[in-house]
Design a protein around this motif. Structure first.
Motif: not given
Length: 314
Positions: A158-175
């Motif tokens: 997780a990093v600051p200032f990029m929440s839209p991308y980070v949240v989506g890519k964490w979900g892709v990892q789970a998928l």
């Protein structure tokens, strides 16, 4: 949506790949790399203009190759299904689907408009789910196939200032991990996740921005061709997760095992390494619509994450 281009006859022995996000960056490099390896390639993205340009590069890499383009949007499930239907009609079969399409947004979470955040998550995560759903149905019918989803180093930390991308890519990892478990019953169906670090692509130029400073890939920055070569290798040697980036392992280790140190260091590091000194007015980038005028394989950054032209003084 509008398909076009040359197709091969059904039953061809040539392997066929559908590359989604083929208009620029990693997707474009991957389409060209697969073409050079003798694959028939269906190039898909939102911009027909950019797809035609990318297909021309595929033909330069493989003059006797067979390619088609299809304008579509992963946020619109019927066009995803239409893409796969068209690919099968033209080429007779689909052996691999490589899904690279994604959008980036910069800014503190509180500053990112809700509509922008939600559209980024829909594109990056739900778009991946839509592609996976349609693709696995095709592979189940055929009894074989390889789905390659694109995560990111930022899907593991997780990093600051990029929440839209980070949240989506964490979900892709789970998928991806879920699908890998659920397809264990089909020995000839593979699901891979590719997780790049910083890559020199136009994605950062296309990114939405509410941070006030232009985003850039964090160093060390790899060329998109390096990621494309990793995808090509996966076609013959499937793996669950292919990390691309020499520093990825150390960064993930720090995030997992030294969380307090990581959290203390990550904000100043992101400000230095992932945000340039160029000021940037608020804008939505390509979150809601394509920006075909700047769709190319490469961005403007060198190995150190700096623009190849001199940056303005701070």
């Amino acid at each position: 949506m509008s398909p076009d281009g040359r197709g091969s006859s059904a039953g061809s022995a040539t392997r066929t790949a559908v590359v989604i996000g083929a208009s620029s960056g990693i997707g474009r490099a991957t389409a060209i790399a697969l073409a050079a390896e003798g694959w028939s390639v269906v190039l898909a993205a939102r911009s027909r203009q950019s797809l035609e340009s990318a297909a021309a590069e595929c033909r330069s890499a493989a003059p006797l190759g067979e390619f088609s383009v299809f304008e579509m949007d992963v946020t619109d499930p019927p066009t995803v299904q239409a893409l796969l239907d068209d690919a099968i009609a033209r080429h007779g079969h689909v052996d691999a689907v490589v899904h690279t399409a994604a959008v980036i947004g910069y800014g503190k979470f509180e500053d990112v408009p809700a509509a922008e955040f939600e559209r980024a998550v829909v594109t990056n995560l739900l778009g991946s789910a839509t592609v996976a759903r349609a693709t696995l149905a095709v592979f189940r019918t055929a009894g074989r196939g390889h789905l390659v989803l694109f995560g990111s180093l930022l899907g593991k930390i997780a990093v600051p200032f990029m929440s839209p991308y980070v949240v989506g890519k964490w979900g892709v990892q789970a998928l991806a991990r879920t699908l890998q478990i659920e397809t264990r019953d089909a020995k000839d169906i593979d699901v891979s996740l590719v997780s790049p670090g910083g890559v020199d692509t136009p994605a950062y130029l296309h990114a939405a921005n509410r941070a006030g400073r232009e985003g850039r890939p964090p160093p060390p920055v790899d060329p998109p061709e390096k990621v494309a070569r990793a995808v090509v290798r996966l076609m013959d040697h499937p793996r669950r997760d292919r990390s691309v980036g020499i520093a990825n392992g150390a960064i993930v280790t720090g995030f997992r095992f030294l969380p307090a140190v990581f959290d203390l260091a990550v904000t100043p590091l992101v400000k230095v390494a992932a945000l340039s000194r160029r000021s940037m007015a608020p804008h939505s980038g390509n979150v809601f619509e394509a920006l075909p005028g700047s769709d190319t394989t490469h961005g403007v950054w060198n190995r150190a994450g700096l623009r190849r032209e001199q940056e303005p003084p701070s």
